[in-house]
Design a protein around this motif. Structure first.
Motif, mmCIF file in Angstrom:
data_model
loop_
_atom_site.group_PDB
_atom_site.id
_atom_site.type_symbol
_atom_site.label_atom_id
_atom_site.label_comp_id
_atom_site.label_asym_id
_atom_site.label_seq_id
_atom_site.Cartn_x
_atom_site.Cartn_y
_atom_site.Cartn_z
ATOM 1 N N UNK A 1 0.829 -1.201 0.000
ATOM 2 C CA UNK A 1 0.000 0.000 0.000
ATOM 3 C C UNK A 1 0.866 1.256 0.000
ATOM 4 N N UNK A 2 1.870 1.274 0.860
ATOM 5 C CA UNK A 2 2.745 2.444 0.930
ATOM 6 C C UNK A 2 3.519 2.632 -0.365
ATOM 7 N N UNK A 3 3.973 1.532 -0.985
ATOM 8 C CA UNK A 3 4.684 1.624 -2.266
ATOM 9 C C UNK A 3 3.761 2.143 -3.356
ATOM 10 N N UNK A 4 2.509 1.705 -3.340
ATOM 11 C CA UNK A 4 1.533 2.146 -4.343
ATOM 12 C C UNK A 4 1.295 3.649 -4.239
ATOM 13 N N UNK A 5 1.015 4.112 -3.052
ATOM 14 C CA UNK A 5 0.726 5.533 -2.874
ATOM 15 C C UNK A 5 1.945 6.398 -3.162
ATOM 16 N N UNK A 6 3.113 5.954 -2.715
ATOM 17 C CA UNK A 6 4.332 6.729 -2.921
ATOM 18 C C UNK A 6 4.723 6.775 -4.392
ATOM 19 N N UNK A 7 4.650 5.629 -5.067
ATOM 20 C CA UNK A 7 5.041 5.543 -6.473
ATOM 21 C C UNK A 7 4.128 6.394 -7.350
ATOM 22 N N UNK A 8 2.827 6.224 -7.190
ATOM 23 C CA UNK A 8 1.889 6.992 -8.004
ATOM 24 C C UNK A 8 1.906 8.471 -7.640
ATOM 25 N N UNK A 9 1.956 8.749 -6.344
ATOM 26 C CA UNK A 9 1.982 10.143 -5.918
ATOM 27 C C UNK A 9 3.223 10.868 -6.402
#
Length: 286
Positions: A206-214
């Motif tokens: 979840x953290x990787x998803x939000x950080x990568x896309x953000x």
């Protein structure tokens, strides 16, 4: 393929360049591009653009109470022109698929490279009238997309995590490139079954998803449409970088090929140092 960060940047760009302006004409050039016929495109003639929104990978141009929905698919792109050519666009074998001309003489072209034509344009009364929009999962950058909401989406899934992340019905906007980037950031194999994820791994994903896309959205913020492709490529750490060193550990980035796509990953960061089997190559060697 344009994914959520690029489409969001295009939305921002078009919101600045279109909102409040009057559409003179929408001119389809490629036979395959227009997927709806009622209402007709002429219903937009003289209509002022009121907003530009995004639904997953769909752009939504609101004008005259209608919605012009654009899905760029794999090889589509948008080219803004401060001054459009004066003559009507010529149909043929070129990449031009559709032109939106504004009353001030500016506007944009939709183009699509290659022979496989998947770029799609719909004119509808409600975005939900388009099946691809109606079935979209939640937007992963929305405030309501919490870690708990993400875990609930994954509950009951029994496929590999790479396929789950790319499923637009599960999560909107993530494609082949950013799923590779998210999994690399999470240090997770693309083949890992979703049902085997621990609570700690779900949190890391979840953290990787939000950080990568953000991060990708932030890099593309305020960028002109013509520069977005280069920005996407420069920001990718593993996708499209087969044979290059991993920026984290230095191991060689490897690839798994499929019939019409491929994925890239770092063995050291994601698979315990073990290369994944290339299924297409394995079949050829049998």
């Amino acid at each position: 393929m344009p994914e959520l960060p690029e489409v969001e940047a295009l939305r921002e760009f078009l919101d600045v360049h279109l909102t409040g302006k009057e559409i003179a004409r929408v001119l389809p050039v490629a036979v395959s591009v227009l997927k709806t016929y009622d209402p007709p495109l002429t219903a937009l003639d003289g209509a002022a653009v009121t907003a530009v929104d995004r639904h997953g990978k769909f752009l939504d141009i609101g004008a005259g109470g209608l919605h012009l929905l654009i899905h760029l698919a794999r090889a589509g792109w948008l080219q803004w022109r401060d001054v459009l050519p004066s003559g009507p666009p010529r149909s043929g074998k070129g990449p031009l698929a559709l032109r939106v001309a504004l009353s001030g003489g500016d506007g944009f072209d939709l183009t699509e490279a290659g022979t496989t034509k998947r770029l799609a344009v719909h004119l509808v009364h409600d975005p939900a009238d388009v099946e691809g929009v109606a079935r979209l999962g939640p937007d992963p950058l929305a405030g309501a997309f919490t870690r708990e909401a993400f875990a609930a989406l994954l509950a009951g899934e029994r496929r590999q995590i790479k396929g789950a992340l790319r499923d637009q019905r599960l999560i909107a906007g993530i494609g082949n490139a950013y799923s590779d980037e998210i999994l690399h950031a999470a240090r997770m194999s693309p083949y890992k079954p979703v049902q085997n994820l621990t609570d700690e791994e779900i949190t890391a994903l979840y953290e990787a998803l939000r950080t990568t896309l953000g991060g990708a959205v932030a890099r593309a913020h305020g960028m002109e449409a013509g520069k977005l492709k280069a920005e996407k490529k420069s920001g990718l750490r593993v996708h499209g970088r087969t044979g290059e060193p991993c920026p984290v550990c230095g191991d060689t980035i490897r690839e798994v090929s499929f019939s019409d796509s491929s994925l890239q990953y770092c063995p050291t960061c994601q698979t315990g140092g073990k290369p994944l089997a290339d299924r297409r190559l394995s079949r050829l060697l049998k």
